[in-house]
Scaffold this motif. Structure first.
Motif, PDB file in Angstrom:
ATOM      1  N   LEU A  33      36.564  -0.440   6.781  1.00  0.00           N
ATOM      2  CA  LEU A  33      35.757  -1.647   6.947  1.00  0.00           C
ATOM      3  C   LEU A  33      34.354  -1.451   6.397  1.00  0.00           C
ATOM      4  O   LEU A  33      33.799  -2.355   5.760  1.00  0.00           O
ATOM      5  N   VAL A  37      32.898  -3.824   3.509  1.00  0.00           N
ATOM      6  CA  VAL A  37      31.693  -4.636   3.726  1.00  0.00           C
ATOM      7  C   VAL A  37      30.636  -4.293   2.685  1.00  0.00           C
ATOM      8  O   VAL A  37      30.011  -5.187   2.102  1.00  0.00           O
ATOM      9  N   ASN A  72      27.839  -8.955   8.954  1.00  0.00           N
ATOM     10  CA  ASN A  72      27.685  -7.816   8.039  1.00  0.00           C
ATOM     11  C   ASN A  72      26.905  -6.686   8.686  1.00  0.00           C
ATOM     12  O   ASN A  72      27.299  -5.523   8.601  1.00  0.00           O
ATOM     13  N   LEU A  75      29.049  -4.982  11.454  1.00  0.00           N
ATOM     14  CA  LEU A  75      30.131  -4.164  10.901  1.00  0.00           C
ATOM     15  C   LEU A  75      29.603  -2.851  10.335  1.00  0.00           C
ATOM     16  O   LEU A  75      30.203  -1.794  10.536  1.00  0.00           O
ATOM     17  N   ARG A 101      30.806  -4.145  20.118  1.00  0.00           N
ATOM     18  CA  ARG A 101      32.016  -4.951  19.952  1.00  0.00           C
ATOM     19  C   ARG A 101      31.951  -6.231  20.777  1.00  0.00           C
ATOM     20  O   ARG A 101      32.588  -7.229  20.435  1.00  0.00           O
ATOM     21  N   LEU A 104      30.472  -8.452  18.330  1.00  0.00           N
ATOM     22  CA  LEU A 104      31.274  -8.628  17.117  1.00  0.00           C
ATOM     23  C   LEU A 104      32.463  -9.556  17.336  1.00  0.00           C
ATOM     24  O   LEU A 104      32.708 -10.454  16.523  1.00  0.00           O
TER      25      LEU A 104
END
Length: 134
Positions: A33, A37, A72, A75, A101, A104
């Motif tokens: 990830l 990203v 963004n 992450l 999280r 997120l």
């Protein structure tokens, strides 16, 4: 994948799991990830960003921009904090990674709902652009 890394972290913290390189699906997905990203940001810088739909309310434009920045940033920070926690063994970094999280997941849900809202309610091409079909 969350439970696997929680178990590995617990073993690392109590000494039952040696601090050796080990392939873990959670870590692999996190690293992937991060790469994706960063690559996406490079592409956006090189190719530019598609404009938001014409006539969209300024508040929705601001929300869209803020959501993308937050997604963004989260992450990237989650991947880096996960790596830093594992390498350093500092529980506070691991805790920050875990707490992130909680921000997120709602942002991802908001992003999905916004795309569906644009597609089905506002009848814009936003969803098609996201999928590379417009």
């Amino acid at each position: 994948m969350h439970e696997g890394i929680v178990g590995a972290w617990g073993g690392r913290m109590d000494g039952t799991l040696p601090n050796q390189p080990k392939i873990n699906p959670h870590a692999v997905v996190g690293a992937l990830l991060l790469v994706l990203v960063l690559w996406r940001l490079v592409l956006r810088r090189r190719r530019g960003v598609p404009g938001l739909p014409e006539g969209e309310h300024p508040a929705l434009k601001a929300l869209a921009t803020g959501t993308h920045v937050a997604l963004n940033l989260l992450l990237i920070l989650m991947a880096l904090s996960g790596m830093a926690a594992w390498i350093s063994g500092v529980e506070a970094i691991g805790e920050a990674h875990s707490i992130a999280r909680l921000a997120l997941v709602p942002l991802v849900i908001l992003h999905i709902l916004a795309a569906l809202y644009h597609h089905f309610w506002l009848k814009t091409d936003v969803l098609w652009r996201m999928l590379g079909r417009a």
